[in-house]
Design an enzyme around this catalytic site. Structure first.
Site, PDB file in Angstrom:
ATOM      1  N   SER A 131       0.819  -1.209   0.000  1.00  0.00           N
ATOM      2  CA  SER A 131       0.000   0.000   0.000  1.00  0.00           C
ATOM      3  C   SER A 131       0.854   1.260   0.000  1.00  0.00           C
ATOM      4  O   SER A 131       1.625   1.490  -0.921  1.00  0.00           O
ATOM      5  CB  SER A 131      -0.970  -0.040   1.187  1.00  0.00           C
ATOM      6  OG  SER A 131      -1.955   0.949   1.051  1.00  0.00           O
ATOM      7  N   ASP A 138      -1.888   6.349  -3.944  1.00  0.00           N
ATOM      8  CA  ASP A 138      -0.726   5.581  -3.491  1.00  0.00           C
ATOM      9  C   ASP A 138      -0.447   4.434  -4.462  1.00  0.00           C
ATOM     10  O   ASP A 138      -1.144   4.278  -5.470  1.00  0.00           O
ATOM     11  CB  ASP A 138      -0.942   5.099  -2.060  1.00  0.00           C
ATOM     12  CG  ASP A 138      -2.171   4.215  -1.904  1.00  0.00           C
ATOM     13  OD1 ASP A 138      -3.008   4.198  -2.812  1.00  0.00           O
ATOM     14  OD2 ASP A 138      -2.288   3.542  -0.861  1.00  0.00           O
ATOM     15  N   ASP A 168      -0.955   1.193  -4.699  1.00  0.00           N
ATOM     16  CA  ASP A 168      -2.020   0.278  -5.110  1.00  0.00           C
ATOM     17  C   ASP A 168      -3.346   1.000  -5.347  1.00  0.00           C
ATOM     18  O   ASP A 168      -4.377   0.365  -5.537  1.00  0.00           O
ATOM     19  CB  ASP A 168      -2.201  -0.856  -4.092  1.00  0.00           C
ATOM     20  CG  ASP A 168      -2.529  -0.352  -2.695  1.00  0.00           C
ATOM     21  OD1 ASP A 168      -2.356   0.858  -2.441  1.00  0.00           O
ATOM     22  OD2 ASP A 168      -2.953  -1.162  -1.842  1.00  0.00           O
ATOM     23  N   ASP A 189      -5.525   2.730  -3.636  1.00  0.00           N
ATOM     24  CA  ASP A 189      -6.729   2.608  -2.810  1.00  0.00           C
ATOM     25  C   ASP A 189      -6.919   3.823  -1.899  1.00  0.00           C
ATOM     26  O   ASP A 189      -7.959   3.958  -1.271  1.00  0.00           O
ATOM     27  CB  ASP A 189      -6.729   1.302  -1.996  1.00  0.00           C
ATOM     28  CG  ASP A 189      -5.595   1.204  -0.988  1.00  0.00           C
ATOM     29  OD1 ASP A 189      -4.699   2.078  -0.996  1.00  0.00           O
ATOM     30  OD2 ASP A 189      -5.592   0.241  -0.195  1.00  0.00           O
TER      31      ASP A 189
END
Length: 586
Positions: free
Chosen positions: A149, A308, A310, A312
């Site tokens: 993440s 970010d 990924d 999310d």
């Protein structure tokens, strides 16, 4: 020096499973007699937490590497085969731009293939939301996302999802953890060469066709698509994927919606696991948006948005009277829930039996707004796995209820029902809608927030995060939690405590009459103080990082807005000073 750690390091370099190159990394530490580093890498096994693995990259039992990825995958495979014994099972796989993410994703596929389980792996890196969508689209039994993440560059991780497309929740998370802990030797793991799996079609590449279905599924969830098509070019947007997965999907959704006046931060546009332009690729932090803000000033843009690795999480910045404003996660959520409800009601599109899900550490002002529109509010533990777990529970037990929105304070949002995790792609589009809506009223987002505060009362939230690394850090965090769990006073900073909620013990104590009541949430190492003023303080060690978080949630509904802001900020400063001084002494 822990002798056991040293012995385990020697076992590593003598293993028949570990490659010569990977052995050499540990042998070098042994030769250098680097006791501290050997201790950190071998004093414990890397733990499979309730969401998966996350750690610093490197060789060793307590590091993120292909051997621990294989181990985690084998644990999931064992649970899948036991839970669905007579079915043809499949798992959806995605990965982000971090170092070794693609390589680890292939390791996952190889272990699944060795266990007779089909893998659906994206041809190109894709966000978490696409992974969740792929699980549901392919009717898979699980999903795996290789990502850490928003963590710093030295990290990577393994995020586990179940058949509903959400991160694993009880009892399956416990089953997987138990299986992971049972595997004592990497030689116990089944494995098949990746190319062999592709040839046999137990490993299947997923292309753009599935991405197209995902984007088509979002169309009915846009709140004001006509406004965007007609006036979208009036909003000048700067977007940065911060070297992550966001460029292709975020550019696509904005342009499809009508936001053609889009400017990408070129220095951060390409995927790069070293994240060379930032210390940490976290859009929650202003420094991660520094290049985007610079571009905003150069081209006189209306708004900065960043995601970010990924994709999310969503960060937002803009200017107000020349000052750059960075919204926090609660403020973004407040703007979103207010915009969705206000416009759906005006359009007569607010569904019957609507509901909204938030975490216990997310602003209560959002609850106030939702309830005014007749929307039912559910609170969960921190993390989108619990938000989406609640969505799945409601879908089964109360199918007549209609999901509208889910949010947590850590910059995560979900405004549609097609996936089961926070979705930075759809959130980005929603935020663009909101910014355009306010611009058409000659307002910026801060002025929009103030209008909401005037109507519903002022709230301010603050997150204090303290990092404590390694074994010593873990012990420090434990001492902090124990101190507050057995708190001796009935007040903090002059604020009387009305209730202490201990989610680990699943009970709360009323400080007025000493009575206790049970908490209807899963066990979690979280403490919550509620004050007679209605303000709240929560403490929570991170489940994935070496840190402890303090959440301050304050409200003020008396007097003029500027007075309320001043009083609340003074109270927050007082609490922050107290917390920092207290933990320093522990």
């Amino acid at each position: 020096m822990n002798k056991n750690a040293y012995d385990l390091a020697h076992l590593w370099v003598n293993s028949s499973i570990i490659s010569e190159e990977d052995k050499a990394e540990i042998q070098k530490l042994i030769d250098l007699k680097d006791d501290k580093e050997i201790e950190e890498r071998f004093y414990k096994q890397l733990e499979f937490g309730t969401g998966g693995l996350r750690s610093i990259l490197g060789m060793g039992l307590n590091r993120m590497n292909k051997y621990n990825v294989r181990k985690a995958t084998q644990a999931m495979a064992n649970v899948i085969k036991r839970t669905f014994p007579s079915e043809v099972n499949s798992v959806a796989i995605s990965y982000d731009s971090r170092n070794y993410s693609f390589e680890f994703a292939k390791e996952v596929c190889s272990v699944l293939s060795g266990n007779g389980i089909v893998s659906y792996i994206f041809e190109r890196m894709n966000p978490v939301a696409l992974l969740s969508f792929s699980v549901r689209h392919h009717n898979s039994k699980a999903g795996i996302m290789i990502t850490a993440s928003h963590n710093p560059p030295e990290y990577n991780g393994f995020k586990a999802f179940w058949s509903d497309g959400a991160q694993v929740t009880p009892p399956y998370d416990k089953y997987i953890i138990d299986e992971f802990n049972k595997i004592q030797d990497y030689s116990e793991i089944s494995f098949k060469d990746f190319n062999e799996g592709v040839t046999e079609k137990s490993i299947i590449w997923v292309g753009e066709a599935v991405e197209d279905v995902y984007f088509a599924s979002l169309e009915k969830w846009h709140v004001n698509p006509q406004l965007c098509q007609e006036f979208g070019p009036q909003l000048k947007i700067v977007y940065t994927p911060i070297h992550g997965t966001g460029l292709i999907p975020c550019k696509r959704i904005l342009e499809d919606l009508g936001f053609s006046n889009l400017h990408i931060v070129e220095e951060q546009s390409l995927p790069d696991g070293s994240f060379p332009t930032v210390k940490s690729p976290n859009p929650e932090n202003p420094e991660a948006l520094e290049l985007a803000v610079k571009k905003m000033k150069e081209i006189d843009a209306d708004i900065v948005m960043g995601s970010d690795p990924d994709t999310d999480r969503l960060g937002v910045a803009f200017r107000n009277d020349g000052e750059v404003i960075y919204l926090n996660g609660n403020q973004i959520g407040i703007l979103m829930i207010h915009y969705i409800l206000t416009n759906l009601k005006e359009q007569n599109r607010l569904p019957l039996n609507p509901y909204y899900v938030k975490t216990i550490v997310t602003s209560e002002l959002q609850t106030t707004i939702a309830q005014k529109f007749g929307v039912e509010v559910y609170n969960t533990l921190t993390g989108f796995k619990w938000i989406c777990g609640k969505m799945n529970e409601i879908e089964k037990t109360n199918p007549e209820k209609n999901f509208l929105f889910g949010t947590e304070e850590s910059f995560g949002y979900l405004n549609h029902n097609n996936v089961r995790d926070k979705d930075g792609v759809s959130s980005l589009a929603l935020m663009a809608e909101i910014a355009l809506w306010y611009k058409r009223q000659n307002l910026n987002l801060l002025q929009g927030l103030d209008k909401i505060y005037e109507e519903y009362g002022f709230s301010s939230e603050k997150l204090l995060t303290l990092d404590y690394l390694g074994k010593e850090g873990a012990e420090k965090i434990q001492r902090i939690m124990e101190y507050f769990r057995t708190f001796k006073s009935n007040e903090i900073c002059g604020d009387k405590i009305s209730k202490l909620s201990d989610y680990q013990q699943q009970k709360s104590i009323n400080f007025t009459n000493s009575k206790s009541e049970s908490l209807d949430l899963p066990k979690s190492n979280v403490l919550g103080f509620t004050f007679t003023s209605g303000d709240k303080l929560f403490l929570r060690p991170s489940g994935t990082e070496p840190k402890i978080k303090f959440y301050l949630l304050f409200q003020d509904k008396v007097g003029k807005l500027e007075e309320k802001k001043k009083r609340t900020n003074q109270k927050i400063d007082k609490f922050l000073a107290y917390l920092k001084d207290t933990v320093k002494e522990l």
